[in-house]
Scaffold this motif. Structure first.
Motif, short mmCIF file in Angstrom:
data_model
loop_
_atom_site.label_atom_id
_atom_site.label_comp_id
_atom_site.label_asym_id
_atom_site.label_seq_id
_atom_site.Cartn_x
_atom_site.Cartn_y
_atom_site.Cartn_z
N GLY A 117 61.99 22.68 25.48
CA GLY A 117 61.34 23.93 25.10
C GLY A 117 59.99 24.11 25.78
N ARG A 143 66.36 26.67 29.28
CA ARG A 143 66.54 27.39 28.02
C ARG A 143 67.97 27.28 27.51
NH1 ARG A 143 62.38 27.83 25.20
NH2 ARG A 143 63.56 29.32 23.94
N TYR A 167 68.34 23.77 26.17
CA TYR A 167 67.61 23.74 24.89
C TYR A 167 68.45 24.36 23.78
CZ TYR A 167 64.15 25.24 21.40
OH TYR A 167 63.47 25.48 20.23
#
Length: 792
Positions: free
Chosen positions: A266, A37, A40
Motif C-alpha cells: 500500500g 494496487r 495489494y
C-alpha cells in the motif's frame, strides 16, 4: 473533420517515435501502479475472505493443562464472544527418503466435521471417518512436497511413542497462511508440517482425557479494537492452570508477516509510480514546448483567423491526452500481466484457498485518470508561453537565441584545453537549460531505481551473512519440549558426529517499561559462547554480561530503553514473578526481538537450577556423520524441533533470493525505459531543432558518424551527470524502504555497496547508447537539401 483535427492527426503521425518514448514511460508508471494496487487488493481480499471462512481466532492462550469443565466460565468474561479448547503439541515426523528429522505441529480437531474457530479447508481427501482412530489430516504444502496423499501412512513421535498415522486428507488453514516452523522466518514445507488429529485420539495419545492445553477464541467487535484488557482477564482466569503464552491476532506470526506485506504494498504502490509519471510529464513538457515554438507562425495565423486561445489550447491538450491515454491503456495491460506474476510469487509463500489476480475497475480507471492528468499537466506547461502571445507577435519568427560566452568559458585554463568538438557539446548542453534539466531529472530517477534495487540485493546477502554466519554459528539447533537439566547437554555432546555443544535456556517474558509492553524471550547463553555471538552496530562481538541483559536495538526502541535503564521482566511461565533487570548493552540484529543474558543469571531470575531448553551443535560436515546424527535425533522423544542451519540458508536462497532477482530484473527494465525514453526524446528534439546546423556540417565535410558523435556526447554527458545525482536519491529511497520494513519480525540492513554504483553507471551508459542508435539512424537519413531550405 475540422482543420485542427487534420492537423492533430498529422502531428501524431509525424511524432510517432517521440510519443512512443513518452508513452512507454507513462505505461511503466501506470503498470507499476496497477501491479502494486492489484497485488495489494488481491492479498487484502483473500485475507478477509479466508479469515471469515476459517473463523480466524483473535487470541491464542497456551496452557500446561486445563480440564474442559473448568473453561465454561470464560464465556462470561466481557469481550469474549466465543472460545474453543484444543490440544497442541510439537512432534517429530519420520518421513521416508528425508535424512533430517522433520518438525511438526499437532493440533486437535472435532471428531465430526463442524464449524469451529481456526477451521480448516480441505484440499484433497476427506474429513475424519469412523474407520480408524489414528487418522490424520496433513497440511497441503507439506503433503505436496513429500508426495503424501489420502491413503498414505506417516510416522510421528507423539508423547515419547512412535505412532503410525493414516492420511485421510490434506488441508490448509487461515492460522497458517504464512506457515513458519520453530526458529524459521521463511516457510519451509520440506521440514515443517501441521498435522490435525481427532480430538478423542489426541486426548488418548497425550493423556489429556477431558483436557486441553490451548484456548483459542474470538472477541467482540469492541474488545477486538483494544484486546489487552480482555486478554488480561482471561490470563487471570486461567492462571491456576499454568499460562505459558498469550498471543493476540496482531502478534500472531502468520498474520504479522501477511499484514506487513500488505502494508508495504500500500505504501510503495502509491509512491513509486509518481517517479515515472513525473518524468513523463516533464519530457512531454519539453516536446510540447518544442512543438509550439516550431508552429509559432501557424498558431499566430490561427489566432488571427479568429480561433481563440482556449480552442488552440484544447487542440494541444488532445495531443497530450492521446499520449496519456495510449500510455495508460498499455500500462493497464502490462499492469495486469505483472500483477498476475507478482500474485503468483505470493502463492509460493502464502497458502490461500485461492489467490486469483482479479481486475479491479476503480484501480484501472484511477490509473488511466492519473496518466491523463500528468499528460495534461505536461502539455499545459509546455504550451502556455506561446499561447499568451498576441497574433501579430506570434506570426513573426521567434528572435534568434542570444549567443555569447557561457559560464565555463570564463575558466580559460579549462576551456582552452578543450577541443572544438567538446566546446560545441558543452555550449549546447548549457544553453538548452530546460531540456538539460529534464534529462538530468530523468536520469537521476532511473539511476535511483537501479541503486535501490542493487542495494536491496546486497542487503539480503548481508542479512544472511550476519544472522546465519556471524550471529548464529551452530550447524544444528535442538529445541526441547520442556526445560531439561544440564544432563541433556552431556547427552548432546555424546551424539554421533557432534564436535561441540552449547546449552541455550530460552524463557518467554513480557517486558514492561511504564505503559510500554512487548512480548519476547530472554535467551540464556553460556559465558564466552561461540555458537551464538551477539554483535554491536559495528559488527564487533559482544560478550554477554554476568548480570543484566543484552537487548536488540529494535526491542529497546519499542520499549524506550537505553543502556543503564531498568526494565521489568515478567516471565509468562513458571513462577511468573516480575523482576527489575538492567539493560547493559545493545545488540544489532535483523530478525525478531532478541534479548540475551548469562544462562546462570537467567536461571536465577526465574528460580530454576541450571536448566536448558535447547542445545546448539557444531557437527562434522561429512554426509555419513550427519546421517548417523539425524538418525539418532529421530529417536529422542524430548526433542521438539530440529533446525539445520544449511537448510535454512538453502531455503532462503531458493525462495527469497530468486524472487528478489526477478524483482530486480523488473526494476532494471523500468529504469531502462526511463533512461531510454527520456534520452531518445531529448536527442530527437535536439536533432529536429538543429537540422539546418547538421546539414551545414555535412556540407562542410563532416561525416554522419562524426556528427552523431556530437549528439552522443551531449546525451552521455547529461545522462552520466543525472546518474551521479541519482546516487544520493537512490540511497534515500533505499533508506525509506528500510524504514518502511523495519518491523518486529524482520529488518533490512542499510547497505550501499560500490558494486551498486558500478552496475548503475554501466547500465546508464548501455541504455544511453541504445537510445543513440535510433538518433544516429535519423542523422543518417537526414535530407540535407531539404534541411538547408528550411525557412528561418
Amino acid at each position: 473533420m475540422s482543420v485542427l483535427d487534420v492537423k492533430l492527426r498529422r502531428e501524431l503521425r509525424h511524432s510517432a517515435g517521440l510519443l512512443l518514448a513518452i508513452g512507454s514511460i507513462i505505461a511503466v508508471g501506470v503498470a507499476y501502479l496497477v501491479t502494486t494496487r492489484s497485488a495489494y487488493q488481491n492479498l487484502s481480499d483473500a485475507k478477509r475472505v479466508y479469515y471469515a471462512q476459517c473463523r480466524m481466532a483473535d487470541f491464542w492462550i497456551d496452557l500446561k493443562k486445563v480440564p474442559l469443565a473448568d473453561l465454561t466460565s470464560l464465556g462470561e468474561i466481557p469481550g469474549v464472544s466465543e472460545f474453543r479448547p484444543r490440544i497442541q503439541f510439537f512432534a517429530t515426523a519420520d518421513v521416508p527418503r528425508v535424512l533430517e528429522p522433520v518438525n511438526g505441529l499437532v493440533l486437535s480437531l472435532p471428531d465430526r466435521p463442524r464449524a469451529v474457530i481456526n477451521d480448516i479447508v480441505l484440499r484433497r481427501g476427506s474429513y475424519f471417518t469412523d474407520n480408524r482412530d489414528n487418522e490424520v489430516i496433513v497440511s497441503e504444502a507439506f503433503a505436496r512436497v513429500h508426495n503424501l496423499h489420502p491413503g498414505s501412512w506417516i510416522h510421528l513421535l507423539l508423547n515419547n511413542r512412535r505412532q503410525d498415522l493414516f492420511v485421510v486428507g490434506t488441508a490448509i488453514s487461515s492460522e497458517f497462511v504464512y506457515m513458519l516452523g520453530p526458529g524459521t522466518f521463511i516457510p519451509d514445507p520440506e521440514h515443517f508440517g501441521v498435522f490435525y488429529l481427532k480430538q478423542s485420539y489426541a486426548e488418548e495419545v497425550f493423556d489429556f482425557d477431558g483436557a486441553a492445553n490451548q484456548v483459542v477464541g474470538v472477541l467482540t467487535p469492541e474488545a477486538r479494537a483494544r484486546p489487552r484488557e480482555t486478554l488480561r482477564r482471561l490470563e487471570l482466569a486461567l492462571a491456576p492452570y499454568g499460562v505459558f503464552n498469550t498471543v493476540s491476532l496482531k502478534d500472531q506470526s502468520s498474520n504479522m508477516y501477511l499484514s506487513n506485506e500488505i502494508q508495504g504494498l500500500g505504501t510503495f504502490g502509491s509512491v513509486m509510480p509518481l517517479i515515472f509519471l513525473t518524468v513523463a510529464a516533464l519530457v512531454l513538457n519539453v516536446l510540447m514546448t518544442r512543438l509550439t515554438e516550431q508552429q509559432r507562425i501557424v498558431l499566430g495565423t490561427f489566432k488571427a483567423l479568429g480561433y481563440s486561445s482556449a480552442t488552440i489550447m484544447l487542440h494541444f491538450l488532445r495531443f497530450g491526452l492521446v499520449v496519456g491515454l495510449i500510455g495508460g491503456l498499455i500500462g493497464c495491460g502490462l499492469g495486469y500481466w505483472f500483477a498476475s506474476f507478482v500474485t503468483g510469487m505470493y502463492r509460493q509463500f502464502y497458502e490461500f484457498p485461492e489467490l486469483p489476480n482479479r481486475i479491479y475497475p476503480w484501480t484501472y480507471f484511477g490509473a488511466v485518470a492519473i496518466s491523463l492528468t500528468f499528460a495534461m499537466l505536461g502539455t499545459l506547461q509546455g504550451t502556455r508561453h506561446v499561447l499568451r502571445l498576441q497574433p501579430a507577435e506570434a506570426m513573426r519568427s521567434k528572435p534568434p537565441r542570444q549567443g555569447g560566452a557561457i559560464l565555463l568559458e570564463r575558466f580559460t585554463w579549462f576551456w582552452n584545453r578543450l577541443t572544438f568538438d567538446w566546446r560545441m557539446v558543452l555550449r549546447s548542453v548549457v544553453r538548452n537549460r530546460v531540456r538539460t534539466g529534464v534529462g538530468l531529472f530523468a536520469a537521476a530517477m532511473g539511476s535511483s531505481l537501479l541503486v535501490c534495487g542493487f542495494c536491496l540485493v546486497a542487503a539480503t546477502f548481508e542479512l544472511v551473512d550476519i544472522e546465519f554466519r556471524q550471529l548464529l554459528r551452530s550447524d544444528v539447533d535442538l529445541t526441547f519440549k520442556e526445560a531439561q537439566s544440564i544432563d541433556a547437554l552431556r547427552e548432546a555432546r555424546r551424539l554421533p558426529g557432534v564436535d561441540d555443544a552449547e546449552p541455550v535456556f530460552s524463557v518467554s517474558c513480557m517486558f514492561e517499561n511504564g505503559p510500554r509492553q512487548r512480548l519476547g524471550a530472554v535467551r540464556g547463553l553460556t559465558p564466552g559462547a561461540q555458537l551464538t555471538v551477539p554483535r554491536d552496530g559495528e559488527g564487533r562481538p559482544l560478550r554477554v554480561p554476568e548480570v543484566g541483559l543484552t537487548m536488540s536495538r529494535k526491542m529497546a526502541e519499542l520499549l524506550g530503553l537505553k543502556p543503564g535503564d531498568m526494565v521489568t521482566v515478567r516471565p509468562i511461565q513458571g513462577l511468573r514473578i516480575p523482576r527489575q533487570v538492567p539493560v547493559v548493552q545493545i545488540t544489532d540484529t535483523f530478525m525478531g526481538l532478541n534479548v540475551y543474558a548469562d544462562i546462570n543469571y537467567l536461571s536465577h531470575l526465574v528460580y530454576e537450577e541450571s536448566a536448558t531448553s535447547g542445545v546448539q551443535l557444531k557437527t562434522q560436515s561429512n554426509r555419513a556423520a550427519r546421517a548417523e546424527l539425524f538418525a539418532a535425533l529421530k529417536q529422542l522423544p524430548a526433542v521438539e524441533a530440529v533446525n539445520v542451519r544449511s537448510d535454512l540458508i538453502e531455503n532462503l536462497q531458493n525462495t527469497v533470493l530468486k524472487n528478489l532477482q526477478v524483482m530486480i530484473s523488473m526494476l532494471v527494465l523500468f529504469a531502462g525505459v526511463i533512461f531510454f525514453g527520456s534520452i531518445l526524446n531529448a536527442s530527437l528534439i535536439n536533432l529536429a531543432e538543429r537540422q539546418r546546423e547538421v546539414a551545414t556540417l555535412r556540407v562542410l565535410g563532416y561525416g554522419e558518424w562524426q556528427i552523431g558523435g556530437y549528439f552522443f556526447r551531449e546525451s552521455l554527458l547529461v545522462n552520466l551527470a543525472g546518474t551521479l545525482l541519482g546516487f544520493p536519491l537512490g540511497y534515500a529511497i533505499t533508506f525509506a524502504m528500510v524504514l518502511a520494513y523495519n518491523n518486529e519480525l524482520l529488518r533490512i540492513p542499510m547497505v550501499f555497496p560500490p558494486t551498486a554504483i558500478l552496475w548503475t553507471m554501466l547500465l546508464s551508459i548501455f541504455f544511453g547508447s541504445l537510445a543513440h542508435v535510433f538518433v544516429q539512424r535519423s542523422i543518417n537519413r537526414l535530407d540535407c537539401v531539404e534541411a538547408l531550405q528550411m525557412k528561418e
